[in-house]
Design an enzyme around this catalytic site. Sequence first.
Site, mmCIF file in Angstrom:
data_model
loop_
_atom_site.group_PDB
_atom_site.id
_atom_site.type_symbol
_atom_site.label_atom_id
_atom_site.label_comp_id
_atom_site.label_asym_id
_atom_site.label_seq_id
_atom_site.Cartn_x
_atom_site.Cartn_y
_atom_site.Cartn_z
ATOM 1 N N LYS A 109 42.140 42.698 43.950
ATOM 2 C CA LYS A 109 41.134 43.232 43.030
ATOM 3 C C LYS A 109 40.174 44.149 43.783
ATOM 4 O O LYS A 109 39.784 45.207 43.281
ATOM 5 C CB LYS A 109 40.398 42.079 42.329
ATOM 6 C CG LYS A 109 41.285 41.397 41.287
ATOM 7 C CD LYS A 109 40.756 40.066 40.778
ATOM 8 C CE LYS A 109 41.807 39.422 39.871
ATOM 9 N NZ LYS A 109 41.510 38.036 39.508
ATOM 10 N N GLN A 163 36.897 33.829 39.877
ATOM 11 C CA GLN A 163 38.323 33.553 40.047
ATOM 12 C C GLN A 163 38.618 32.085 39.735
ATOM 13 O O GLN A 163 37.931 31.180 40.208
ATOM 14 C CB GLN A 163 38.723 33.894 41.505
ATOM 15 C CG GLN A 163 40.205 33.793 41.797
ATOM 16 C CD GLN A 163 41.045 34.827 41.045
ATOM 17 O OE1 GLN A 163 40.594 35.915 40.730
ATOM 18 N NE2 GLN A 163 42.281 34.481 40.758
ATOM 19 N N ASP A 185 37.130 39.464 32.102
ATOM 20 C CA ASP A 185 38.346 38.662 31.915
ATOM 21 C C ASP A 185 38.620 38.409 30.430
ATOM 22 O O ASP A 185 39.722 38.010 30.064
ATOM 23 C CB ASP A 185 38.156 37.276 32.558
ATOM 24 C CG ASP A 185 38.711 37.170 33.968
ATOM 25 O OD1 ASP A 185 39.746 37.796 34.238
ATOM 26 O OD2 ASP A 185 38.111 36.438 34.776
HETATM 27 N N1 GUN Z 1 43.337 33.126 38.061
HETATM 28 C C1 GUN Z 1 44.605 33.528 37.739
HETATM 29 N N2 GUN Z 1 44.572 34.573 36.909
HETATM 30 C C2 GUN Z 1 43.258 34.859 36.691
HETATM 31 C C3 GUN Z 1 42.583 35.847 35.928
HETATM 32 O O1 GUN Z 1 43.186 36.681 35.239
HETATM 33 N N3 GUN Z 1 41.228 35.798 35.983
HETATM 34 C C4 GUN Z 1 40.544 34.882 36.698
HETATM 35 N N4 GUN Z 1 39.211 34.903 36.669
HETATM 36 N N5 GUN Z 1 41.139 33.948 37.417
HETATM 37 C C5 GUN Z 1 42.495 33.941 37.416
#
Ligand code: GUN
Length: 284
Positions: free
Chosen positions: A52, A96, A119
């Site tokens: 990211k 996350q 998200d």
């Molecule tokens: N963990 C696995 N996929 C994601 C996601 O798309 N967003 C977040 N915040 N955590 C994750």
Amino acid sequence: MGKIIDGKQISNDVKAKIAEETAQLKEQGVEVGLAVVIVGEDPASKVYVRNKRLACEKVGFNSYEYALGEDTTEEQLLELVDKLNNDPKVNGILVQLPLPEHLNDKTIINNIRADKDVDAFHPINVGKIMIGEYSFLPCTPAGVMELIHSTGIEVSGKECVVVGRSNIVGKPMSMLLLHESGTVTMCHSKTKDLKAVCRRADILVSAVGRAKMITSEYVKDGAVIIDVGMNRDENGKLCGDVDFDDCKDKASYITPVPGGVGPMTIAMLMRNTLTAAKQQNGIL
Ligand code: GUN
């Protein structure tokens, strides 16, 4: 052999457009910022967070990373979320998941400002998805829709089968297909005769997290297969939910793992962050 949908290429195209728009915004004095919070040492989460950050650099966003210790308390994490909620340089906030066990995902997500929730996990944004009034599209399902669109195949009127009913993927995925007038069936662990249901699918999306579970017996001739799975096979090699080699000749289009849905998820996160920045600056 079905055509392979190149998620890496498509995601690069999306990111290039975002980079262009970000540069234009910068000329108007608007910068875009994404804050990513990781708690603990989960190795997979660390890789995702790194990717990211790299994507932010690529499109020209400012990225703010907060790596907190495993023993961080709920109070401390909420304090950070509150600080980010009130920081005008931060347009998007992503915590996350999964969080360490002593922290409650829902409590944390509910405290992220909905207009910074890139998200789309906050109940306000989940509700908007239900009624088709999107501010942010959930990243993985939105990425899947882009991949389906890249084939030129219309969703309208098609039999769409989604395997997996998670809040993050399966449920919102079904909604996005429904909004494009697909006939959607959601399958899960209690579904009877999963093979027969999957064999009805013109568009089959699998998000169950079981290595190579979807074999050619689950696939109708000419189906579009989208594999959201990210698993390890018996040799420890990265693989999806779909047995790619077994299914590739039956499918009209198929996504690989890696290089399919994964890169798209991050591209959609970048898109949501840009949308957030524009909204917060009164540009949208
Ligand atoms: N963990 C696995 N996929 C994601 C996601 O798309 N967003 C977040 N915040 N955590 C994750």
